[in-house]
Design a protein around this motif. Structure first.
Motif, PDB file in Angstrom:
ATOM      1  N   ALA A 219      -3.082  -8.603  -7.319  1.00  0.00           N
ATOM      2  CA  ALA A 219      -2.645 -10.001  -7.189  1.00  0.00           C
ATOM      3  C   ALA A 219      -2.819 -10.480  -5.745  1.00  0.00           C
ATOM      4  CB  ALA A 219      -1.181 -10.135  -7.621  1.00  0.00           C
ATOM      5  N   THR A 220      -2.611  -9.560  -4.784  1.00  0.00           N
ATOM      6  CA  THR A 220      -2.801  -9.920  -3.373  1.00  0.00           C
ATOM      7  C   THR A 220      -4.256 -10.275  -3.110  1.00  0.00           C
ATOM      8  OG1 THR A 220      -1.101  -8.268  -2.879  1.00  0.00           O
ATOM      9  CG2 THR A 220      -2.281  -9.218  -1.010  1.00  0.00           C
ATOM     10  N   ALA A 221      -5.168  -9.495  -3.673  1.00  0.00           N
ATOM     11  CA  ALA A 221      -6.603  -9.778  -3.495  1.00  0.00           C
ATOM     12  C   ALA A 221      -6.920 -11.175  -4.013  1.00  0.00           C
ATOM     13  CB  ALA A 221      -7.441  -8.722  -4.221  1.00  0.00           C
TER      14      ALA A 221
ATOM     15  N   SER B 165       0.841  -1.203   0.000  1.00  0.00           N
ATOM     16  CA  SER B 165       0.000   0.000   0.000  1.00  0.00           C
ATOM     17  C   SER B 165       0.873   1.248   0.000  1.00  0.00           C
ATOM     18  CB  SER B 165      -0.939   0.004   1.217  1.00  0.00           C
ATOM     19  OG  SER B 165      -1.836  -1.075   1.142  1.00  0.00           O
ATOM     20  N   ALA B 166       1.962   1.207   0.763  1.00  0.00           N
ATOM     21  CA  ALA B 166       2.902   2.331   0.766  1.00  0.00           C
ATOM     22  C   ALA B 166       3.582   2.466  -0.597  1.00  0.00           C
ATOM     23  CB  ALA B 166       3.937   2.147   1.865  1.00  0.00           C
ATOM     24  N   ALA B 167       3.953   1.327  -1.178  1.00  0.00           N
ATOM     25  CA  ALA B 167       4.642   1.351  -2.478  1.00  0.00           C
ATOM     26  C   ALA B 167       3.735   1.928  -3.567  1.00  0.00           C
ATOM     27  CB  ALA B 167       5.095  -0.063  -2.862  1.00  0.00           C
ATOM     28  N   LEU B 168       2.455   1.640  -3.471  1.00  0.00           N
ATOM     29  CA  LEU B 168       1.493   2.183  -4.441  1.00  0.00           C
ATOM     30  C   LEU B 168       1.539   3.710  -4.440  1.00  0.00           C
ATOM     31  CD1 LEU B 168      -1.146   1.275  -6.180  1.00  0.00           C
ATOM     32  CD2 LEU B 168      -2.386   2.138  -4.205  1.00  0.00           C
ATOM     33  N   ILE B 169       1.702   4.281  -3.236  1.00  0.00           N
ATOM     34  CA  ILE B 169       1.765   5.747  -3.107  1.00  0.00           C
ATOM     35  C   ILE B 169       3.167   6.252  -3.455  1.00  0.00           C
ATOM     36  CG2 ILE B 169       1.384   7.684  -1.498  1.00  0.00           C
ATOM     37  CD1 ILE B 169      -1.164   6.114  -2.110  1.00  0.00           C
ATOM     38  N   GLY B 170       4.160   5.378  -3.367  1.00  0.00           N
ATOM     39  CA  GLY B 170       5.513   5.773  -3.751  1.00  0.00           C
ATOM     40  C   GLY B 170       6.542   5.740  -2.634  1.00  0.00           C
ATOM     41  N   ALA B 171       6.247   5.060  -1.538  1.00  0.00           N
ATOM     42  CA  ALA B 171       7.199   4.994  -0.409  1.00  0.00           C
ATOM     43  C   ALA B 171       7.608   3.548  -0.167  1.00  0.00           C
ATOM     44  CB  ALA B 171       6.565   5.565   0.857  1.00  0.00           C
ATOM     45  N   ASP B 172       8.888   3.310   0.060  1.00  0.00           N
ATOM     46  CA  ASP B 172       9.332   1.936   0.330  1.00  0.00           C
ATOM     47  C   ASP B 172      10.531   1.890   1.279  1.00  0.00           C
ATOM     48  OD1 ASP B 172      11.333   2.908  -1.216  1.00  0.00           O
ATOM     49  OD2 ASP B 172      11.375   1.238  -2.624  1.00  0.00           O
TER      50      ASP B 172
ATOM     51  N   ALA C 231      -8.091   0.123  -9.092  1.00  0.00           N
ATOM     52  CA  ALA C 231      -7.926   0.267 -10.547  1.00  0.00           C
ATOM     53  C   ALA C 231      -7.476   1.680 -10.959  1.00  0.00           C
ATOM     54  CB  ALA C 231      -9.215  -0.128 -11.269  1.00  0.00           C
ATOM     55  N   PRO C 232      -7.970   2.750 -10.295  1.00  0.00           N
ATOM     56  CA  PRO C 232      -7.545   4.101 -10.699  1.00  0.00           C
ATOM     57  C   PRO C 232      -6.029   4.307 -10.642  1.00  0.00           C
ATOM     58  CG  PRO C 232      -9.440   4.247  -9.236  1.00  0.00           C
ATOM     59  CD  PRO C 232      -9.018   2.806  -9.245  1.00  0.00           C
ATOM     60  N   TYR C 233      -5.301   3.474  -9.892  1.00  0.00           N
ATOM     61  CA  TYR C 233      -3.847   3.638  -9.812  1.00  0.00           C
ATOM     62  C   TYR C 233      -3.120   2.962 -10.978  1.00  0.00           C
ATOM     63  CZ  TYR C 233      -5.031   5.073  -5.054  1.00  0.00           C
ATOM     64  OH  TYR C 233      -5.582   5.702  -3.966  1.00  0.00           O
ATOM     65  N   GLY C 234      -3.892   2.323 -11.881  1.00  0.00           N
ATOM     66  CA  GLY C 234      -3.295   1.732 -13.080  1.00  0.00           C
ATOM     67  C   GLY C 234      -2.296   0.626 -12.772  1.00  0.00           C
ATOM     68  N   ASP C 235      -1.192   0.607 -13.538  1.00  0.00           N
ATOM     69  CA  ASP C 235      -0.206  -0.466 -13.415  1.00  0.00           C
ATOM     70  C   ASP C 235       0.348  -0.600 -12.006  1.00  0.00           C
ATOM     71  OD1 ASP C 235      -0.530  -0.965 -16.042  1.00  0.00           O
ATOM     72  OD2 ASP C 235       1.386  -0.094 -16.704  1.00  0.00           O
ATOM     73  N   ARG C 236       0.427   0.521 -11.279  1.00  0.00           N
ATOM     74  CA  ARG C 236       0.999   0.480  -9.931  1.00  0.00           C
ATOM     75  C   ARG C 236       0.188  -0.415  -8.989  1.00  0.00           C
ATOM     76  NH1 ARG C 236       1.023   5.981  -7.575  1.00  0.00           N
ATOM     77  NH2 ARG C 236      -0.521   6.471  -9.184  1.00  0.00           N
ATOM     78  N   ALA C 237      -1.094  -0.675  -9.354  1.00  0.00           N
ATOM     79  CA  ALA C 237      -1.968  -1.471  -8.485  1.00  0.00           C
ATOM     80  C   ALA C 237      -1.863  -2.967  -8.736  1.00  0.00           C
ATOM     81  CB  ALA C 237      -3.408  -1.013  -8.654  1.00  0.00           C
TER      82      ALA C 237
END
Lengths: 305, 305
Positions: free
Chosen positions: A295-297, A66-73, A284-290
């Motif tokens: 896959a987790t779902a 979830s953090a990576a989706l926003i851009g933090a890792d 889905a609105p996050y596109g490829d980043r999601a």
């Protein structure tokens, strides 16, 4: 069942689990931290037994992705993930106690009260819960103070009487007095749903996401939480102790109602499909980043142990 | 023994206890808070039984009076005081369990596992510990986010493996393997000292005190903590179950060493006098404003129950 993308996902999950375990191992080191007087080694060993046990680390993975989706890792995200796993692990240590679910095995290994004793298991659980908040507040978790306060507050609310602990209390009561469908749904939302929802929310908060993204990921977490519980009930209904590494069929034996028992396997599998679609639509609105969260779902719904 | 100022002090302590109890009563209300799914009423009743039991509320009093010394006495301070009492109460609920100290009575009333059951007592303790961090992080606790993070971090460290929980683990081990003098001092500093030190530190932090004052009040708390434990050991050595409302002589019966057993009553009373002087000297620079904290130091050393 295992197509190529599924195998890739499990490799990814296992890799994240290794990072989380390295962090937990470091947090449960032998030497006292500043402000600690001593670390009694037997209690520390009981805590380590309860945490470093080869779990899937699904909740930490949800924090990290979830953090990576926003851009933090970074390290701070990993520490938040480890804090959440301390809470999850403490709940298992206490739930396994003789006065509660009375389980001797957890992932094929003796539970903490079997490997040590009951007092050690109670105290190890207490110390793991306390450690979770220690980790969040520690200066080494380099986040804005307001983000830390939000994480502490939301974790406490997800884990306390109105969430996980309350859900365990309802679960024990359900053995004496079977809840109706609304009662089962509420029990599950509290016992397992609240912490899985928090996992996704926490990743967004740790990443400094805007409020709308935090709420969207929390909703994603709620859908995943429902799917997780339904898949768990299906496994308890259909799997063997050998495949699960713990007792199965316990809910039915204890007279506890589950949605699978009420509505049947076919209904449960349809529901699972709907929850996966709902979860994927939310990100889905996050596109490829999601892609990984999607896959987790699917993994949560389709897992076979 | 009870001169005029002593009676005034006990009136003051009782008045503060009423304020703390009103706050705890409100925090343990029947209705779920935002973010909570439900509050199972039997678990809530077990939590209330464990907290609203007529305790002296010494730790909250130390929070409030340390904050007052710096010049703060608002609702936020009272909430921090209540949070600390939740941690103290949870520790008593778990310590009383059959697998630990196995006590049926606490302040003349049935302990939580006797009034409810063991599972309820374990979960009520878990929920009280979690609630403490909830209270600190709650927006209703109107403090600067950095102060809140400091309170969460220091409370977790005082209460966790390196403090209170670790001290209880050492205390249980002491029944099998008597510690030497250094071991007794370490055990007591962890089991009771850390939280009493935190009480004074927390009051200063909540009041926005400069670092030097926070450290001075923490040191005052350490001296009070040592005095508290020594007075407790003296009472266990000399008092009756009727006067204490709980079993006495348990330490000797369990073969646990105390400093009183090692060095005798006369030595312990001299030590107590020295600790009171040390505590009073630490807060003497605050002049008249330190009168109540000085009276607290004397009360802790001289209390007869």
């Amino acid at each position: 069942m295992h197509d190529h993308s599924q195998i890739d996902f499990e490799t990814l999950l296992a890799g994240a689990a290794l990072r989380v375990e390295a962090m937990l191992d470091a947090l449960l080191g032998a030497r006292p931290l500043p402000g600690e007087i001593d670390r009694p080694q037997r209690l520390l060993a009981a805590m380590r037994h309860g945490v470093l046990n080869g779990g899937k680390r699904l909740r930490p993975f949800l924090v990290m992705e979830s953090a990576a989706l926003i851009g933090a890792d970074g390290e701070a995200v990993l520490r938040v993930a480890a804090a959440l796993e301390c809470v999850h692990s403490y709940s298992l240590v206490h739930d396994d106690l003789p006065a509660m679910d009375d389980d001797d095995l957890r992932r094929g290994q003796p539970t903490v009260h079997k490997a040590f004793d009951e007092a050690a298991a109670i105290l190890a659980g207490d110390a793991l819960l306390t450690l979770a908040f220690d980790i969040l507040a520690d200066p080494a978790t380099e986040l804005d103070a307001r983000a830390k306060v939000e994480l502490v507050g939301k974790l406490a609310r997800a884990a306390g009487i109105g969430g996980m602990v309350g859900g365990q209390a309802l679960d024990l009561a359900a053995e004496r007095d079977a809840p109706d469908e609304a009662g089962i749904i509420r029990l599950q939302a509290m016992k397992t749903g609240a912490l899985i929802r928090f996992a996704c929310e926490a990743g967004a908060i740790a990443a400094g996401a805007p409020q709308a993204d935090i709420e969207r990921l929390a909703e994603f977490g709620s859908a995943i939480g429902l799917a997780f519980q339904l898949a768990d009930d299906l496994l308890d209904h259909t799997s063997t102790p050998e495949a699960m590494g713990k007792a199965t069929g316990k809910d039915a034996a204890a007279g506890k109602g589950t949605l699978v028992a009420l509505h049947g396997e076919a209904w449960a599998r349809r529901q699972l499909g709907g929850l996966v679609t709902q979860a994927c639509d939310l990100v889905a609105p996050y596109g490829d980043r999601a892609a990984i969260l999607m896959a987790t779902a699917r993994f949560v719904a389709e897992r076979d142990r």
